[in-house]
Design a protein around this motif. Sequence first.
Motif, short mmCIF file in Angstrom:
data_model
loop_
_atom_site.label_atom_id
_atom_site.label_comp_id
_atom_site.label_asym_id
_atom_site.label_seq_id
_atom_site.Cartn_x
_atom_site.Cartn_y
_atom_site.Cartn_z
N MET A 1 0.84 -1.19 -0.05
CA MET A 1 0.01 0.03 0.30
C MET A 1 0.91 1.21 -0.03
O MET A 1 0.37 2.34 0.18
N TRP A 2 2.26 0.99 -0.02
CA TRP A 2 3.11 2.27 -0.10
C TRP A 2 2.97 3.23 -1.27
O TRP A 2 2.71 2.61 -2.40
N THR A 3 2.98 4.27 -1.24
CA THR A 3 3.01 5.21 -2.36
C THR A 3 4.56 5.41 -2.75
O THR A 3 5.46 4.95 -1.86
N VAL A 4 4.88 6.23 -3.75
CA VAL A 4 6.17 6.56 -4.18
C VAL A 4 6.76 7.24 -2.94
O VAL A 4 7.94 6.93 -2.66
N ALA A 5 6.27 8.10 -2.43
CA ALA A 5 7.03 8.94 -1.24
C ALA A 5 7.25 7.86 -0.10
O ALA A 5 8.39 7.96 0.51
N ASP A 6 6.64 7.09 0.14
CA ASP A 6 6.73 6.06 1.26
C ASP A 6 8.03 5.28 0.66
O ASP A 6 8.94 4.89 1.44
N THR A 7 8.09 4.89 -0.49
CA THR A 7 9.40 4.10 -1.17
C THR A 7 10.55 4.89 -1.07
O THR A 7 11.58 4.30 -0.58
N GLN B 1 11.75 7.71 -8.28
CA GLN B 1 10.61 8.67 -8.50
C GLN B 1 10.16 8.68 -9.88
O GLN B 1 8.97 8.50 -10.16
N ARG B 2 11.34 8.81 -10.66
CA ARG B 2 11.06 8.78 -12.17
C ARG B 2 10.29 7.60 -12.70
O ARG B 2 9.52 7.51 -13.56
N HIS B 3 10.44 6.47 -12.16
CA HIS B 3 10.00 5.10 -12.55
C HIS B 3 8.66 4.82 -11.75
O HIS B 3 7.98 3.68 -11.88
N GLU B 4 8.30 5.77 -10.63
CA GLU B 4 7.13 5.70 -9.94
C GLU B 4 7.04 4.38 -9.38
O GLU B 4 6.12 3.70 -9.22
N ILE B 5 8.23 4.01 -8.30
CA ILE B 5 8.06 2.75 -7.70
C ILE B 5 7.46 3.08 -6.39
O ILE B 5 7.68 3.62 -5.51
N THR B 6 6.47 2.30 -6.58
CA THR B 6 5.50 2.22 -5.32
C THR B 6 5.96 1.02 -4.34
O THR B 6 6.81 0.09 -4.78
N GLY B 7 5.14 0.67 -3.35
CA GLY B 7 5.69 -0.46 -2.75
C GLY B 7 5.20 -1.77 -3.26
O GLY B 7 6.09 -2.81 -3.41
N ARG B 8 4.30 -1.68 -3.99
CA ARG B 8 3.70 -3.02 -4.86
C ARG B 8 4.83 -3.43 -5.98
O ARG B 8 5.31 -4.24 -6.11
N ALA B 9 5.35 -2.22 -6.67
CA ALA B 9 6.35 -2.10 -7.56
C ALA B 9 7.65 -2.66 -6.88
O ALA B 9 8.52 -3.45 -7.46
N LEU B 10 8.07 -1.97 -5.95
CA LEU B 10 9.47 -2.43 -5.16
C LEU B 10 9.38 -3.92 -4.74
O LEU B 10 10.42 -4.41 -4.99
N LEU B 11 8.17 -4.53 -4.44
CA LEU B 11 8.27 -5.84 -4.07
C LEU B 11 8.38 -6.92 -5.24
O LEU B 11 8.82 -8.09 -5.12
#
Length: 113
Positions: free
Chosen positions: A25-31, A51-61
Amino acid sequence: MVEETVPVAKTVVKTKTARPKPVYMWTVADTLKWLRRHCNERCAQYQEVFQRHEITGRALLRITDEQTLRRMGIHDEKDRDDILREIIKQRLKTDIMEIRDMELMNNVYQNCY
């Protein structure tokens, strides 16, 4: 006149802390905040890349290998290793929390019957 002081027992009250937001549920800012806190100072320079790739928590995982980080623009091998190690640690923490939740729900369910 001499006053006696009697030590007063201290009571420690444990309060339940709020549970952290699930990674998915993380936003880009959380990541970005996670990247600053958990990766070394050299890796913090990649905040713009995340930030450029808009890595959210879901994308990070979903980042599972160094190739993904290389395609994102992280060319230094040591930095990729460090970031990937932290991602794997975060994924493990997330899995452990989910397992605990399932065990808790299972115990609640079993106690109902």
